[in-house]
Design a protein around this motif. Structure first.
Motif, PDB file in Angstrom:
ATOM      1  N   LEU A 195      24.613  20.327  -3.372  1.00 31.74           N
ATOM      2  CA  LEU A 195      23.490  19.879  -4.198  1.00 31.74           C
ATOM      3  C   LEU A 195      23.179  18.405  -3.959  1.00 31.74           C
ATOM      4  N   MET A 196      24.215  17.600  -3.815  1.00 29.03           N
ATOM      5  CA  MET A 196      23.999  16.179  -3.555  1.00 29.03           C
ATOM      6  C   MET A 196      23.319  15.961  -2.212  1.00 29.03           C
ATOM      7  N   GLN A 197      23.692  16.757  -1.225  1.00 27.19           N
ATOM      8  CA  GLN A 197      23.050  16.624   0.087  1.00 27.19           C
ATOM      9  C   GLN A 197      21.583  17.025   0.019  1.00 27.19           C
ATOM     10  N   GLU A 198      21.291  18.111  -0.693  1.00 27.78           N
ATOM     11  CA  GLU A 198      19.897  18.523  -0.837  1.00 27.78           C
ATOM     12  C   GLU A 198      19.096  17.474  -1.600  1.00 27.78           C
ATOM     13  N   ARG A 199      19.711  16.885  -2.612  1.00 24.48           N
ATOM     14  CA  ARG A 199      19.018  15.837  -3.362  1.00 24.48           C
ATOM     15  C   ARG A 199      18.750  14.624  -2.479  1.00 24.48           C
ATOM     16  N   ALA A 200      19.717  14.292  -1.616  1.00 22.97           N
ATOM     17  CA  ALA A 200      19.516  13.168  -0.700  1.00 22.97           C
ATOM     18  C   ALA A 200      18.388  13.464   0.283  1.00 22.97           C
ATOM     19  N   ARG A 201      18.330  14.702   0.779  1.00 20.16           N
ATOM     20  CA  ARG A 201      17.240  15.077   1.683  1.00 20.16           C
ATOM     21  C   ARG A 201      15.893  15.002   0.978  1.00 20.16           C
ATOM     22  N   TRP A 202      15.866  15.477  -0.264  1.00 22.35           N
ATOM     23  CA  TRP A 202      14.618  15.428  -1.019  1.00 22.35           C
ATOM     24  C   TRP A 202      14.195  13.983  -1.251  1.00 22.35           C
ATOM     25  N   ALA A 203      15.163  13.119  -1.556  1.00 24.58           N
ATOM     26  CA  ALA A 203      14.841  11.707  -1.790  1.00 24.58           C
ATOM     27  C   ALA A 203      14.288  11.062  -0.521  1.00 24.58           C
ATOM     28  N   GLN A 204      14.871  11.411   0.631  1.00 22.98           N
ATOM     29  CA  GLN A 204      14.365  10.870   1.889  1.00 22.98           C
ATOM     30  C   GLN A 204      12.950  11.357   2.162  1.00 22.98           C
ATOM     31  N   ALA A 205      12.709  12.652   1.921  1.00 21.06           N
ATOM     32  CA  ALA A 205      11.365  13.193   2.135  1.00 21.06           C
ATOM     33  C   ALA A 205      10.364  12.546   1.179  1.00 21.06           C
ATOM     34  N   HIS A 206      10.794  12.338  -0.066  1.00 22.84           N
ATOM     35  CA  HIS A 206       9.913  11.707  -1.049  1.00 22.84           C
ATOM     36  C   HIS A 206       9.581  10.281  -0.639  1.00 22.84           C
ATOM     37  N   GLU A 207      10.584   9.557  -0.159  1.00 13.63           N
ATOM     38  CA  GLU A 207      10.349   8.179   0.273  1.00 13.63           C
ATOM     39  C   GLU A 207       9.436   8.138   1.490  1.00 13.63           C
ATOM     40  N   ARG A 208       9.638   9.091   2.407  1.00 14.91           N
ATOM     41  CA  ARG A 208       8.767   9.155   3.582  1.00 14.91           C
ATOM     42  C   ARG A 208       7.325   9.455   3.173  1.00 14.91           C
ATOM     43  N   PHE A 209       7.157  10.350   2.202  1.00 10.63           N
ATOM     44  CA  PHE A 209       5.816  10.674   1.718  1.00 10.63           C
ATOM     45  C   PHE A 209       5.165   9.453   1.073  1.00 10.63           C
ATOM     46  N   ARG A 210       5.937   8.712   0.286  1.00  6.39           N
ATOM     47  CA  ARG A 210       5.391   7.515  -0.351  1.00  6.39           C
ATOM     48  C   ARG A 210       4.971   6.488   0.695  1.00  6.39           C
ATOM     49  N   THR A 211       5.769   6.352   1.753  1.00  5.00           N
ATOM     50  CA  THR A 211       5.420   5.403   2.813  1.00  5.00           C
ATOM     51  C   THR A 211       4.133   5.817   3.515  1.00  5.00           C
ATOM     52  N   GLU A 212       4.037   7.107   3.825  1.00  4.55           N
ATOM     53  CA  GLU A 212       2.830   7.595   4.490  1.00  4.55           C
ATOM     54  C   GLU A 212       1.605   7.447   3.592  1.00  4.55           C
ATOM     55  N   LEU A 213       1.791   7.688   2.294  1.00  3.43           N
ATOM     56  CA  LEU A 213       0.674   7.537   1.364  1.00  3.43           C
ATOM     57  C   LEU A 213       0.224   6.078   1.284  1.00  3.43           C
ATOM     58  N   ALA A 214       1.196   5.159   1.274  1.00  2.00           N
ATOM     59  CA  ALA A 214       0.846   3.737   1.236  1.00  2.00           C
ATOM     60  C   ALA A 214       0.102   3.330   2.504  1.00  2.00           C
ATOM     61  N   GLU A 215       0.544   3.848   3.655  1.00  4.70           N
ATOM     62  CA  GLU A 215      -0.146   3.540   4.906  1.00  4.70           C
ATOM     63  C   GLU A 215      -1.560   4.105   4.903  1.00  4.70           C
ATOM     64  N   PHE A 216      -1.719   5.314   4.352  1.00  5.03           N
ATOM     65  CA  PHE A 216      -3.055   5.919   4.286  1.00  5.03           C
ATOM     66  C   PHE A 216      -3.983   5.081   3.412  1.00  5.03           C
ATOM     67  N   LYS A 217      -3.456   4.618   2.274  1.00  2.00           N
ATOM     68  CA  LYS A 217      -4.271   3.774   1.399  1.00  2.00           C
ATOM     69  C   LYS A 217      -4.674   2.487   2.110  1.00  2.00           C
ATOM     70  N   ALA A 218      -3.733   1.906   2.856  1.00  2.00           N
ATOM     71  CA  ALA A 218      -4.043   0.673   3.577  1.00  2.00           C
ATOM     72  C   ALA A 218      -5.126   0.912   4.619  1.00  2.00           C
ATOM     73  N   GLN A 219      -5.047   2.046   5.305  1.00  2.00           N
ATOM     74  CA  GLN A 219      -6.072   2.366   6.301  1.00  2.00           C
ATOM     75  C   GLN A 219      -7.438   2.542   5.654  1.00  2.00           C
ATOM     76  N   GLN A 220      -7.462   3.199   4.497  1.00  2.00           N
ATOM     77  CA  GLN A 220      -8.738   3.374   3.811  1.00  2.00           C
ATOM     78  C   GLN A 220      -9.323   2.032   3.373  1.00  2.00           C
ATOM     79  N   LEU A 221      -8.454   1.146   2.895  1.00  2.00           N
ATOM     80  CA  LEU A 221      -8.937  -0.177   2.508  1.00  2.00           C
ATOM     81  C   LEU A 221      -9.457  -0.954   3.711  1.00  2.00           C
ATOM     82  N   GLN A 222      -8.795  -0.792   4.851  1.00  2.00           N
ATOM     83  CA  GLN A 222      -9.266  -1.461   6.057  1.00  2.00           C
ATOM     84  C   GLN A 222     -10.638  -0.939   6.480  1.00  2.00           C
TER      85      GLN A 222
END
Length: 301
Positions: free
Chosen positions: A195-222
């Motif tokens: 369960l801890m490993q799955e939670r760690a994977r989910w946290a990594q995926a969530h962080e990656r999604f947040r990073t991609e979303l932030a980059e998308f917002k930056a591109q839209q602002l540009q």
């Protein structure tokens, strides 16, 4: 113990016998508390500890009794108290493997209960105590390895954690009266690691999604910034064309174009664009401004 099917009455009788030697009575207390803990009679355990604390509280082992009684209360503050009592026990008996392991086990349980990430130093301390307990016991006590697996899981070393738990299962004596209970505990730890490993994977995926979303917002602002720059340039060009002409119009167009380039480059920097790309835009804009101001009129004719 094996000669008495029900040793608890005899242990309580020895403990209540004020004429018996103090060492004998303390040994009876130790055996009684061990039995109560094994049977998970937590309320009785805490009551016996409180009852005999005034008499035996100065014994080094009594710190371990206090720690176990505190842990059974269940809340996080009591678990922290159990860790502190265990520290005192280790300070008094640093070469007793069971005492050293108790500190590690209660500490790792405390860290597992915390919601916020802990310092690496805490994990290092716990693992150091686990390794010392294993060394003092010459690697013969199975559940010490299970505790080590829990520490490794907190570190994110899930494969090593599974290996440690597997070693605990292999070492656990099949003829022990605690075998089934221990085996259930080890299997529960295995599930917790998964369960801890799955939670760690989910946290990594969530962080990656947040990073991609932030980059998308930056591109839209540009893109919005670029659109605003184009609109501003067109409006400026139209205004210059209607009010100025000849060399002065060219100079104003160059300065306006350069200013738009500098503003857009700076805007891109605010939105975390690549520094090299921003530098090119700013340098090009400054060059246009310089050309509009300093280039001789003869070059423009």
């Amino acid at each position: 113990m094996e000669a008495h099917p029900e040793p608890e009455p005899a242990l309580r009788a020895i403990l209540d016998d004020q004429g018996a030697r103090a060492r004998t009575r303390f040994a009876a207390l130790y055996a009684l508390l061990l039995r109560l803990r094994r049977e998970e009679r937590h309320a009785e355990y805490a009551a016996v500890v409180r009852e005999h604390e005034a008499e035996f509280g100065s014994e080094p082992y009594f710190h371990t009794f206090r720690a176990i009684a505190a842990r059974t209360r269940g809340d996080l503050a009591s678990l922290r108290s159990a860790v502190e009592y265990s520290r005192h026990a280790v300070a008094a008996m640093p070469d007793v493997p069971a005492v050293v392991h108790q500190l590690a086990a209660f500490w790792v349980e405390y860290l597992e209960r915390l919601e916020t990430p802990q310092r690496t130093h805490d994990f290092d301390e716990v693992e150091r105590h686990v390794d010392r307990a294993i060394s003092l016991s010459q690697g013969r006590v199975a559940h010490y390895f299970e505790t080590k697996g829990r520490v490794l899981a907190l570190r994110g070393e899930f494969e090593a954690a599974r290996s440690a738990v597997a070693q605990a299962i292999e070492l656990e004596p099949r003829a022990s009266r605690d075998y089934l209970r221990r085996l259930t505990q080890y299997q529960a730890t295995r599930v917790r690691i998964d369960l801890m490993q799955e939670r760690a994977r989910w946290a990594q995926a969530h962080e990656r999604f947040r990073t991609e979303l932030a980059e998308f917002k930056a591109q839209q602002l540009q893109l919005l910034g670029l659109l605003a720059a184009v609109v501003a340039f067109i409006a400026t060009a139209g205004n210059i064309a209607s009010q100025a002409g000849g060399i002065y119009g060219i100079r104003l167009m160059l300065v306006a174009s350069g200013a738009v380039g500098v503003v857009f480059g700076t805007f891109s920097l605010v939105n975390n664009s690549r520094v090299r790309r921003v530098a090119v835009a700013v340098v090009f804009g400054c060059a246009l401004i310089g050309a509009g101001i300093f280039v001789p009129a003869s070059w423009m004719s």
